[in-house]
Scaffold this motif. Structure first.
Motif, PDB file in Angstrom:
ATOM      1  N   ILE A 499       0.774  -1.223  -0.116  1.00 10.64           N
ATOM      2  CA  ILE A 499      -0.052   0.015  -0.018  1.00 10.64           C
ATOM      3  C   ILE A 499       0.927   1.152   0.149  1.00 10.64           C
ATOM      4  CG2 ILE A 499      -1.655   1.119   1.391  1.00 10.64           C
ATOM      5  CD1 ILE A 499      -2.784  -1.375   2.472  1.00 10.64           C
ATOM      6  N   GLY A 500       1.971   1.086   0.938  1.00 12.87           N
ATOM      7  CA  GLY A 500       3.016   2.431   0.774  1.00 12.87           C
ATOM      8  C   GLY A 500       3.411   2.768  -0.633  1.00 12.87           C
ATOM      9  N   ASN A 501       3.765   1.447  -1.419  1.00 16.59           N
ATOM     10  CA  ASN A 501       4.225   1.832  -2.718  1.00 16.59           C
ATOM     11  C   ASN A 501       3.297   2.349  -3.656  1.00 16.59           C
ATOM     12  OD1 ASN A 501       6.721   1.102  -4.554  1.00 16.59           O
ATOM     13  ND2 ASN A 501       4.971   0.074  -5.867  1.00 16.59           N
ATOM     14  N   ALA A 502       1.962   1.903  -3.221  1.00 16.11           N
ATOM     15  CA  ALA A 502       0.993   2.639  -4.274  1.00 16.11           C
ATOM     16  C   ALA A 502       0.723   4.024  -3.668  1.00 16.11           C
ATOM     17  CB  ALA A 502      -0.532   1.728  -3.943  1.00 16.11           C
ATOM     18  N   TYR A 503       0.838   4.180  -2.602  1.00 18.76           N
ATOM     19  CA  TYR A 503       0.771   5.716  -2.029  1.00 18.76           C
ATOM     20  C   TYR A 503       1.879   6.467  -2.574  1.00 18.76           C
ATOM     21  CZ  TYR A 503      -0.602   8.847   1.883  1.00 18.76           C
ATOM     22  OH  TYR A 503      -0.921   9.826   2.615  1.00 18.76           O
ATOM     23  N   GLY A 504       3.129   6.224  -2.573  1.00 18.50           N
ATOM     24  CA  GLY A 504       3.952   6.921  -3.296  1.00 18.50           C
ATOM     25  C   GLY A 504       3.960   7.059  -4.634  1.00 18.50           C
ATOM     26  N   MET A 505       3.390   6.340  -5.174  1.00 15.89           N
ATOM     27  CA  MET A 505       3.122   6.294  -6.648  1.00 15.89           C
ATOM     28  C   MET A 505       2.051   7.854  -6.907  1.00 15.89           C
ATOM     29  SD  MET A 505       2.002   3.414  -9.583  1.00 15.89           S
ATOM     30  CE  MET A 505       3.001   2.381  -8.673  1.00 15.89           C
ATOM     31  N   ALA A 506       0.940   7.495  -6.253  1.00 14.66           N
ATOM     32  CA  ALA A 506      -0.016   8.683  -6.456  1.00 14.66           C
ATOM     33  C   ALA A 506       0.357   9.770  -6.076  1.00 14.66           C
ATOM     34  CB  ALA A 506      -1.408   8.055  -5.488  1.00 14.66           C
ATOM     35  N   GLU A 507       1.085   9.910  -5.034  1.00 17.82           N
ATOM     36  CA  GLU A 507       1.730  11.353  -4.572  1.00 17.82           C
ATOM     37  C   GLU A 507       2.532  11.682  -5.595  1.00 17.82           C
ATOM     38  OE1 GLU A 507       1.570  13.379  -2.049  1.00 17.82           O
ATOM     39  OE2 GLU A 507      -0.155  12.519  -0.835  1.00 17.82           O
ATOM     40  N   LEU A 508       3.431  10.797  -6.026  1.00  7.89           N
ATOM     41  CA  LEU A 508       4.485  11.525  -6.896  1.00  7.89           C
ATOM     42  C   LEU A 508       3.754  11.883  -8.333  1.00  7.89           C
ATOM     43  CD1 LEU A 508       7.367   9.116  -6.109  1.00  7.89           C
ATOM     44  CD2 LEU A 508       7.569  11.428  -5.951  1.00  7.89           C
ATOM     45  N   GLY A 509       2.894  11.244  -8.827  1.00  7.45           N
ATOM     46  CA  GLY A 509       2.125  11.728  -9.723  1.00  7.45           C
ATOM     47  C   GLY A 509       1.775  13.224  -9.790  1.00  7.45           C
ATOM     48  N   VAL A 510       0.919  13.431  -8.739  1.00  2.00           N
ATOM     49  CA  VAL A 510       0.421  14.898  -8.466  1.00  2.00           C
ATOM     50  C   VAL A 510       1.652  15.755  -8.444  1.00  2.00           C
ATOM     51  CG1 VAL A 510      -1.024  16.149  -7.030  1.00  2.00           C
ATOM     52  CG2 VAL A 510      -1.453  13.756  -7.423  1.00  2.00           C
ATOM     53  N   MET A 511       2.593  15.524  -7.527  1.00  3.59           N
ATOM     54  CA  MET A 511       3.778  16.313  -7.374  1.00  3.59           C
ATOM     55  C   MET A 511       4.509  16.604  -8.522  1.00  3.59           C
ATOM     56  SD  MET A 511       5.698  14.796  -4.168  1.00  3.59           S
ATOM     57  CE  MET A 511       5.038  14.636  -2.294  1.00  3.59           C
ATOM     58  N   MET A 512       4.741  15.847  -9.710  1.00  4.56           N
ATOM     59  CA  MET A 512       5.205  16.214 -10.980  1.00  4.56           C
ATOM     60  C   MET A 512       4.420  17.088 -11.712  1.00  4.56           C
ATOM     61  SD  MET A 512       7.191  12.550 -11.959  1.00  4.56           S
ATOM     62  CE  MET A 512       5.810  11.372 -11.852  1.00  4.56           C
TER      63      MET A 512
END
Length: 857
Positions: A499-512
């Protein structure tokens, strides 16, 4: 009584032969009565009926063109729309909700931000080290120092420097989020794919346009490239939609991660607790959480603010305790050289650990996306003075504990809690996790509302939960949809690491996405030094790409579910935007011709019954084709018809006294008007239909009085023989930004003889329609004004009926299969199940009349 019928291309010939003169309306251009500026050399030409491109092109004019617009109008005789003149009379700039707050109220807002904005980033110590060390196990003390150094500089670089110090200032009049950035760019460059922009939109006081300085060629060049390149417009839209899809995915995975990690502490306190039990308890907590969402941000913020304050105090207290008890040498982590040592010792495992490290910055986007709920200063004050110091102490305390207890890395936070404080802290941690889960949910609500207003998401029911602040909303359908998907994620991905990996993926998509959009704002709007812009882009986008490469490498572990969900949400938004664009362009192509309207005469080829008909349509200009369908379907039409367009403009708020813009359609005897009701994406549409009608009629009367006054001034101007030759046909009007406009003999066309051809009107340059004495002219004008106002009052007394023209689109039989699939099924399904645009007016069924129309595209 509502009537429904359909109309498509196969029915055009039948209508053409019906004898009522509507046969050519689908294929002819239209033009409404405009204020015309003509030079002497052009006085022998007809009014150009094809000058609709200025409104139906790719967007509103660029700002460099706007600077010289008044010169071009005077010199070349270009026309200025009456909507522009209406918009020149706006008052002062509207203020932000938070500008006049007292000191006590500002402190209260800062307190509320704890429970609404900082819950996500505040609970990151629950799982950051656990996920990091699951990918890069602790072998020696230097591994702990290196991991702590990574966390410290990630916190300083992304949440503090990027978001708090830079991105928060890119807000759109207090509104934050991906679509707020897109809206801000849309106001400075013509990037919208739906061609419904008007120059009058730029006259709204809240537009606050900063025109690019002539010296900064790169701003003008970037603006020109964005406006002239369809590929760049589509790429920018795709980027924004992808970022929004990641925000929605973040709203799903944030509750799952926060609650699961908090409840997972039970396994440390009670050895008999298994992972399946943790999942069941997490599901129960999530159901309770989403059920409480309807109570609103203000109410919940006051309730959960104290809980988050206690939580941050716990983080700081535990951190100080562990620093004093275990190992104070963790202060060495402030030296970034330990990051290099960490990668040198662990190589590929250190790179995988980056996927866990980014979790310490989760919630950074919420600082910006939830900005609409609070002020910039309150968010900055709370983060710098409370949140960041407590987070630093919390992470340092965990690192100090792990320096002597390597085996507890899988549950770093709960293992580091002093024994006597474990159960109280566990309770506070679970409360904080529930609060944190609301952070991205509220951000998702805000983002969806913005995207809906800008035509990129189907309309949903939106409930405003605060009477004081308009940005605080609740979307019931979306709330329960997020809960359902969140439960699927928790039940299918039970591992915190996945879940943490999915969490990081979603956050980084928005950040970029945010990084790229803010870079465009720096170039286009802020116009700062190019070296600073490049430094911002290279540093932050580079760092985020490095983090993203780590999480994407582990996508096969189960986090692909979130990626698939984001793709589905992206598809929904893109299909809706594509279908809306095609439908609008089709309505523009098939609008009714003004030549046809003149042929029908003032009775429109039917019976004019007393009353006012408000015909709703999305066209901002021209007579919609569905009006012809009303004429052929209904036995009579109202004595006064107003074409109403509910239009969202790329600003947060439109002041009430700038809401309506009017234009007369055809001559006065037709009693046809065009009204554009403008709303910002932050505006509340909760007025009942009586209040809406009253505001609309009052605005119409103001328009007619101003029209008569302008006519009188023009008449006096024609009798002034001392006027300079170049300005003999012009009336100068000054806009709120100081620009001068030559209106040229506006508002006279409705006083011309109805049966007189337009060619004769344009070629009779030596004929003065007001050759009578000044007193007689004024008297006739006053009588004409009173007659028309009396006609409006009588029509209002007879009743107001809402004529809803519902236009659908269907792909032609010879269209590509993909187009048929998208238009006939996906878009049709979304449009059928979305909320109607007039639902907010609460119009009684007895006042509604509906006609459906289908366009073949």
């Amino acid at each position: 009584m509502a009537e429904e019928s359909s109309f498509d291309g196969s029915e055009k010939e039948e209508i053409a032969s019906s004898g009522n003169g509507l046969g050519d309306f689908a294929s002819m251009d239209s033009i409404e009565s405009r204020w015309v500026t003509q030079d002497d050399e052009d006085s022998d030409h007809n009014i150009d009926d094809d000058d609709d491109d200025e409104f139906y092109g790719t967007g509103l004019e660029s700002e460099d063109e706007e600077i010289s617009e008044h010169h071009r109008l005077i010199r070349t005789g270009r026309r200025v729309d009456s909507f522009d003149v209406e918009a020149l009379e706006v008052p002062g700039v509207s203020r932000n909700d938070y500008e006049d707050l007292t000191v006590g109220r500002r402190v209260m807002l800062a307190f509320q931000t704890l429970g609404v904005v900082f819950g996500d980033v505040g609970t990151s110590p629950l799982y950051t080290f656990s996920v990091m060390f699951s990918k890069s196990p602790v072998r020696e003390k230097e591994d702990v120092i290196g991991a702590l150094s990574l966390v410290i500089y990630t916190l300083l670089l992304i949440p503090l420097v990027k978001y708090v110090l830079v991105v928060l200032w890119a807000n759109d009049d207090g509104e934050g989020g991906t679509f707020a950035l897109y809206s801000l760019i849309s106001r400075h460059a013509k990037i919208s794919l739906i061609p419904n922009q008007l120059r009058s939109d730029t006259r709204i006081s809240s537009f606050r346009l900063k025109v690019p300085c002539p010296e900064l060629e790169r701003s003008l060049n970037l603006k020109e490239k964005l406006e002239n390149s369809l590929i760049l417009k589509k790429l920018l839209l795709v980027l924004v939609l992808a970022g929004t899809a990641m925000v929605i995915a973040d709203g799903v995975v944030t509750p799952a991660m926060s609650v699961m990690s908090a409840v997972g502490g039970l396994k440390v306190g009670v050895e008999a607790v298994e992972q399946d039990q943790v999942v069941m308890i997490s599901v129960a907590f999530l159901v309770i959480l989403f059920s409480l969402q309807k109570y609103g941000t203000s109410k919940m913020g006051l309730v959960v603010g104290p809980a988050l304050l206690i939580w941050f105090c716990c983080l700081a207290g535990i951190g100080i305790h562990n620093l004093l008890k275990y190992d104070r040498s963790v202060y060495r982590a402030f030296n970034p050289i330990h990051i290099y040592y960490f990668f040198k010792r662990n190589s590929i495992n250190a790179w995988y650990a980056l996927g866990g490290c980014i979790l310490c910055a989760t919630g950074s986007e919420a600082l910006f996306a939830d900005l609409c709920y609070f002020s910039v200063r309150s968010v900055q004050l709370t983060f710098v003075c409370l949140v960041l110091p407590c987070l630093m102490l919390g992470y340092m305390g965990q690192a100090a504990y792990l320096m002597e207890n390597h085996a507890d890395a899988s549950q770093a936070f709960y293992s580091s809690i002093p024994g006597a404080a474990f159960w109280p802290v566990l309770f506070v941690a679970n409360v904080a996790a529930l609060i944190a889960s609301r952070t991205m949910t509220t951000a998702t609500f805000s983002c969806i509302k913005q995207s809906t207003a800008l035509g990129c998401f189907p309309r949903l029911k939106i409930i405003h939960t605060s009477r004081k602040f308009m940005g605080q909303i609740y979307i019931p359908v979306l709330n329960w949809f997020l809960l359902a998907v969140c439960l699927v994620v928790v039940c299918s991905i039970s591992s915190i690491n996945e879940i943490g990996n999915a969490y990081g993926m979603a956050e980084l998509g928005v950040m970029m996405t945010t990084t790229i959009l803010v870079t465009l704002i720096m170039l286009l709007i802020w116009q700062i030094n190019i070296l600073i812009v490049l430094a911002f882009l290279i540093v932050f986008l580079g760092v985020e790409l490095i983090f993203f490469s780590s999480v994407i490498a582990s996508v096969g572990d189960g986090s692909w579910i979130i990626l698939v969900f984001a793709v589905i949400m992206f598809g929904i938004m893109y299909v809706w935007n594509y279908g809306s664009k095609i439908r609008y362009e089709t309505e523009v192509e098939q609008k009714m011709s003004m030549d046809l309207m003149r042929e029908l005469g003032s009775n429109l080829g039917t019976i004019r019954a007393p009353g006012i008909g408000l015909l709703y349509n999305e066209l901002v200009k021209g007579v919609p084709a569905i009006f012809g369908h009303f004429l052929t379907t209904l036995p009579a039409i109202h004595s006064m018809v107003i074409f109403v367009c509910i239009k969202y403009v790329p600003v947060p708020l439109v002041p009430q006294n700038e809401r309506f813009l009017f234009r007369r359609v055809c001559t006065k005897s037709y009693h046809l008007f065009r009204c554009i009701a403008r709303y910002g994406y932050k505006d509340i549409r909760k007025e009942n239909h009586q209040a809406f009608e009253q505001l609309l009629i009052e605005s119409l009367e103001k328009f007619i009085r101003r029209e008569a006054q302008e006519r009188s001034l023009e008449s006096d101007g024609h009798n002034d023989s001392d006027s300079e030759e170049d300005f003999s046909n012009s009336t100068l009007v000054m806009g709120p930004n100081g620009s001068m406009y030559s209106m040229g003999v506006p508002l006279l066309s409705e006083y011309r003889d109805l049966n007189k051809p337009i060619t004769e009107l344009n070629t009779s340059s030596n004929h003065n329609p007001f050759d009578t004495s000044s007193e007689s002219s004024v008297s006739e004008a006053e009588q004409s004004l009173e007659r028309e106002l009396s006609f409006i009052h009588k029509a209002k007394e007879s009743g107001v009926v809402y004529l809803l023209g519902h236009g659908d689109i269907r792909a032609r039989k010879d269209s590509w299969f993909v187009k048929k699939l998208v238009i006939n099924y996906f878009y049709a399904f979304l449009r059928k199940n979305c909320r109607r645009g007039t639902a907010n007016l609460s119009v009684p069924q007895s006042h509604l009349m509906k006609v459906d129309m289908t366009y073949m595209v």
